[in-house]
Design a protein around this motif. Structure first.
Motif, PDB file in Angstrom:
ATOM      1  N   THR A  31       0.816  -1.218   0.000  1.00  0.00           N
ATOM      2  CA  THR A  31       0.000   0.000   0.000  1.00  0.00           C
ATOM      3  C   THR A  31       0.850   1.268   0.000  1.00  0.00           C
ATOM      4  OG1 THR A  31      -0.166  -0.083   2.414  1.00  0.00           O
ATOM      5  CG2 THR A  31      -1.928  -1.144   1.146  1.00  0.00           C
ATOM      6  N   SER A  32       2.149   1.131  -0.155  1.00  0.00           N
ATOM      7  CA  SER A  32       3.073   2.257  -0.149  1.00  0.00           C
ATOM      8  C   SER A  32       2.946   3.091  -1.435  1.00  0.00           C
ATOM      9  CB  SER A  32       4.503   1.724  -0.030  1.00  0.00           C
ATOM     10  OG  SER A  32       5.442   2.701  -0.351  1.00  0.00           O
ATOM     11  N   PRO A  33       2.923   4.426  -1.316  1.00  0.00           N
ATOM     12  CA  PRO A  33       2.885   5.283  -2.510  1.00  0.00           C
ATOM     13  C   PRO A  33       4.093   5.071  -3.427  1.00  0.00           C
ATOM     14  CG  PRO A  33       2.347   6.570  -0.561  1.00  0.00           C
ATOM     15  CD  PRO A  33       2.810   5.218  -0.084  1.00  0.00           C
ATOM     16  N   CYS A  34       5.266   4.809  -2.853  1.00  0.00           N
ATOM     17  CA  CYS A  34       6.455   4.558  -3.688  1.00  0.00           C
ATOM     18  C   CYS A  34       6.282   3.302  -4.529  1.00  0.00           C
ATOM     19  CB  CYS A  34       7.702   4.397  -2.824  1.00  0.00           C
ATOM     20  SG  CYS A  34       8.340   5.923  -2.169  1.00  0.00           S
ATOM     21  N   TYR A  35       5.743   2.263  -3.909  1.00  0.00           N
ATOM     22  CA  TYR A  35       5.526   1.010  -4.631  1.00  0.00           C
ATOM     23  C   TYR A  35       4.509   1.216  -5.749  1.00  0.00           C
ATOM     24  CZ  TYR A  35       4.604  -3.905  -5.535  1.00  0.00           C
ATOM     25  OH  TYR A  35       4.460  -5.117  -6.139  1.00  0.00           O
ATOM     26  N   ALA A  36       3.458   1.967  -5.477  1.00  0.00           N
ATOM     27  CA  ALA A  36       2.451   2.246  -6.507  1.00  0.00           C
ATOM     28  C   ALA A  36       3.074   2.986  -7.693  1.00  0.00           C
ATOM     29  CB  ALA A  36       1.305   3.061  -5.912  1.00  0.00           C
ATOM     30  N   LYS A  37       3.946   3.937  -7.407  1.00  0.00           N
ATOM     31  CA  LYS A  37       4.616   4.673  -8.488  1.00  0.00           C
ATOM     32  C   LYS A  37       5.522   3.754  -9.297  1.00  0.00           C
ATOM     33  CE  LYS A  37       4.577   9.204  -6.323  1.00  0.00           C
ATOM     34  NZ  LYS A  37       5.390  10.275  -5.731  1.00  0.00           N
ATOM     35  N   GLU A  38       6.227   2.863  -8.611  1.00  0.00           N
ATOM     36  CA  GLU A  38       7.095   1.919  -9.323  1.00  0.00           C
ATOM     37  C   GLU A  38       6.286   1.008 -10.235  1.00  0.00           C
ATOM     38  OE1 GLU A  38       9.414  -0.227  -6.509  1.00  0.00           O
ATOM     39  OE2 GLU A  38      10.574   1.542  -5.933  1.00  0.00           O
ATOM     40  N   ARG A  39       5.161   0.508  -9.740  1.00  0.00           N
ATOM     41  CA  ARG A  39       4.311  -0.371 -10.552  1.00  0.00           C
ATOM     42  C   ARG A  39       3.721   0.400 -11.729  1.00  0.00           C
ATOM     43  NH1 ARG A  39       5.025  -5.304 -10.814  1.00  0.00           N
ATOM     44  NH2 ARG A  39       2.914  -6.056 -10.639  1.00  0.00           N
ATOM     45  N   ALA A  40       3.302   1.635 -11.491  1.00  0.00           N
ATOM     46  CA  ALA A  40       2.740   2.461 -12.567  1.00  0.00           C
ATOM     47  C   ALA A  40       3.783   2.745 -13.645  1.00  0.00           C
ATOM     48  CB  ALA A  40       2.194   3.767 -11.997  1.00  0.00           C
ATOM     49  N   ALA A  41       5.032   2.867 -13.256  1.00  0.00           N
ATOM     50  CA  ALA A  41       6.097   3.145 -14.219  1.00  0.00           C
ATOM     51  C   ALA A  41       6.330   1.983 -15.182  1.00  0.00           C
ATOM     52  CB  ALA A  41       7.389   3.480 -13.478  1.00  0.00           C
ATOM     53  N   THR A  42       5.831   0.794 -14.846  1.00  0.00           N
ATOM     54  CA  THR A  42       6.008  -0.358 -15.740  1.00  0.00           C
ATOM     55  C   THR A  42       4.933  -0.425 -16.825  1.00  0.00           C
ATOM     56  OG1 THR A  42       4.698  -1.891 -14.385  1.00  0.00           O
ATOM     57  CG2 THR A  42       7.044  -1.681 -13.843  1.00  0.00           C
ATOM     58  N   ILE A  43       3.988   0.508 -16.790  1.00  0.00           N
ATOM     59  CA  ILE A  43       2.896   0.523 -17.773  1.00  0.00           C
ATOM     60  C   ILE A  43       3.296   1.374 -18.967  1.00  0.00           C
ATOM     61  CG2 ILE A  43       0.514   1.218 -18.206  1.00  0.00           C
ATOM     62  CD1 ILE A  43      -0.029   0.658 -15.214  1.00  0.00           C
ATOM     63  N   ASP A  44       3.203   0.796 -20.150  1.00  0.00           N
ATOM     64  CA  ASP A  44       3.430   1.526 -21.395  1.00  0.00           C
ATOM     65  C   ASP A  44       2.066   1.929 -21.939  1.00  0.00           C
ATOM     66  OD1 ASP A  44       3.943   2.452 -23.949  1.00  0.00           O
ATOM     67  OD2 ASP A  44       5.142   0.724 -24.556  1.00  0.00           O
ATOM     68  N   PRO A  45       1.738   3.227 -21.938  1.00  0.00           N
ATOM     69  CA  PRO A  45       0.408   3.642 -22.388  1.00  0.00           C
ATOM     70  C   PRO A  45       0.163   3.409 -23.884  1.00  0.00           C
ATOM     71  CG  PRO A  45       1.752   5.558 -21.839  1.00  0.00           C
ATOM     72  CD  PRO A  45       2.542   4.336 -21.479  1.00  0.00           C
ATOM     73  N   GLN A  46       1.208   3.107 -24.624  1.00  0.00           N
ATOM     74  CA  GLN A  46       1.077   2.889 -26.069  1.00  0.00           C
ATOM     75  C   GLN A  46       0.947   1.416 -26.453  1.00  0.00           C
ATOM     76  OE1 GLN A  46       0.752   5.581 -28.021  1.00  0.00           O
ATOM     77  NE2 GLN A  46       0.937   6.745 -26.119  1.00  0.00           N
ATOM     78  N   ARG A  47       1.184   0.515 -25.491  1.00  0.00           N
ATOM     79  CA  ARG A  47       1.208  -0.915 -25.830  1.00  0.00           C
ATOM     80  C   ARG A  47       0.682  -1.745 -24.667  1.00  0.00           C
ATOM     81  NH1 ARG A  47       5.262  -4.189 -24.669  1.00  0.00           N
ATOM     82  NH2 ARG A  47       5.281  -6.189 -25.707  1.00  0.00           N
ATOM     83  N   ALA A  48      -0.224  -2.629 -24.959  1.00  0.00           N
ATOM     84  CA  ALA A  48      -0.767  -3.532 -23.931  1.00  0.00           C
ATOM     85  C   ALA A  48       0.271  -4.605 -23.605  1.00  0.00           C
ATOM     86  CB  ALA A  48      -2.048  -4.182 -24.421  1.00  0.00           C
ATOM     87  N   SER A  49       0.358  -4.957 -22.354  1.00  0.00           N
ATOM     88  CA  SER A  49       1.264  -6.030 -21.947  1.00  0.00           C
ATOM     89  C   SER A  49       0.485  -7.337 -21.893  1.00  0.00           C
ATOM     90  CB  SER A  49       1.885  -5.714 -20.588  1.00  0.00           C
ATOM     91  OG  SER A  49       0.876  -5.557 -19.624  1.00  0.00           O
ATOM     92  N   SER A  50       1.209  -8.419 -21.986  1.00  0.00           N
ATOM     93  CA  SER A  50       0.606  -9.731 -21.862  1.00  0.00           C
ATOM     94  C   SER A  50       0.520 -10.085 -20.382  1.00  0.00           C
ATOM     95  CB  SER A  50       1.465 -10.767 -22.589  1.00  0.00           C
ATOM     96  OG  SER A  50       1.052 -12.062 -22.240  1.00  0.00           O
ATOM     97  N   SER A  51      -0.596 -10.643 -19.967  1.00  0.00           N
ATOM     98  CA  SER A  51      -0.741 -11.050 -18.569  1.00  0.00           C
ATOM     99  C   SER A  51       0.322 -12.076 -18.181  1.00  0.00           C
ATOM    100  CB  SER A  51      -2.132 -11.629 -18.325  1.00  0.00           C
ATOM    101  OG  SER A  51      -3.098 -10.622 -18.484  1.00  0.00           O
ATOM    102  N   LYS A  52       0.780 -12.866 -19.131  1.00  0.00           N
ATOM    103  CA  LYS A  52       1.826 -13.858 -18.861  1.00  0.00           C
ATOM    104  C   LYS A  52       3.155 -13.199 -18.513  1.00  0.00           C
ATOM    105  CE  LYS A  52      -0.152 -17.313 -21.910  1.00  0.00           C
ATOM    106  NZ  LYS A  52       0.011 -18.092 -23.136  1.00  0.00           N
ATOM    107  N   ASP A  53       3.368 -11.978 -19.020  1.00  0.00           N
ATOM    108  CA  ASP A  53       4.634 -11.286 -18.798  1.00  0.00           C
ATOM    109  C   ASP A  53       4.649 -10.433 -17.539  1.00  0.00           C
ATOM    110  OD1 ASP A  53       5.574 -12.374 -21.164  1.00  0.00           O
ATOM    111  OD2 ASP A  53       4.930 -10.654 -22.358  1.00  0.00           O
ATOM    112  N   VAL A  54       3.484 -10.139 -16.978  1.00  0.00           N
ATOM    113  CA  VAL A  54       3.406  -9.293 -15.783  1.00  0.00           C
ATOM    114  C   VAL A  54       3.604 -10.165 -14.546  1.00  0.00           C
ATOM    115  CG1 VAL A  54       1.950  -7.746 -14.433  1.00  0.00           C
ATOM    116  CG2 VAL A  54       1.886  -7.640 -16.924  1.00  0.00           C
ATOM    117  N   LYS A  55       4.638  -9.866 -13.801  1.00  0.00           N
ATOM    118  CA  LYS A  55       4.970 -10.617 -12.587  1.00  0.00           C
ATOM    119  C   LYS A  55       4.722  -9.753 -11.359  1.00  0.00           C
ATOM    120  CE  LYS A  55       6.605 -13.905 -15.159  1.00  0.00           C
ATOM    121  NZ  LYS A  55       5.599 -14.766 -15.716  1.00  0.00           N
ATOM    122  N   ALA A  56       4.640 -10.383 -10.214  1.00  0.00           N
ATOM    123  CA  ALA A  56       4.484  -9.650  -8.955  1.00  0.00           C
ATOM    124  C   ALA A  56       5.715  -8.794  -8.712  1.00  0.00           C
ATOM    125  CB  ALA A  56       4.287 -10.627  -7.806  1.00  0.00           C
TER     126      ALA A  56
END
Length: 76
Positions: A31-56
């Motif tokens: 629930t940390s704001p830093c962790y949320a920012k790190e996870r958000a930084a892994t999102i590419d708004p131009q390309r969908a990721s595969s659920s198989k490639d997204v890890k914890a």
């Protein structure tokens, strides 16, 4: 954007969902704001990721610092 966020949320849920009486669940890190920012930084708004490639992720808590200071993981 919502779907990409949910992919990451579900990956974390699959890795960390447990009874805290019997497991070490990193609630503060998840629930940390830093962790949320790190996870958000892994999102590419131009390309969908595969659920198989997204890890914890690796949750951690934020240190107290001014908001303009970038997130830093604690030293091991």
């Amino acid at each position: 954007m919502v779907v990409e966020t949910m992919r990451r949320v579900f990956a974390d849920r699959a890795a960390y969902l447990a009874d805290p009486d019997y497991s070490n669940v990193p609630v503060a890190g998840l629930t940390s704001p830093c962790y949320a920012k790190e996870r958000a930084a892994t999102i590419d708004p131009q390309r969908a990721s595969s659920s198989k490639d997204v890890k914890a992720g690796t949750p951690h808590t934020c240190s107290t610092r001014p908001p303009e200071t970038p997130c830093q993981r604690p030293s091991a």
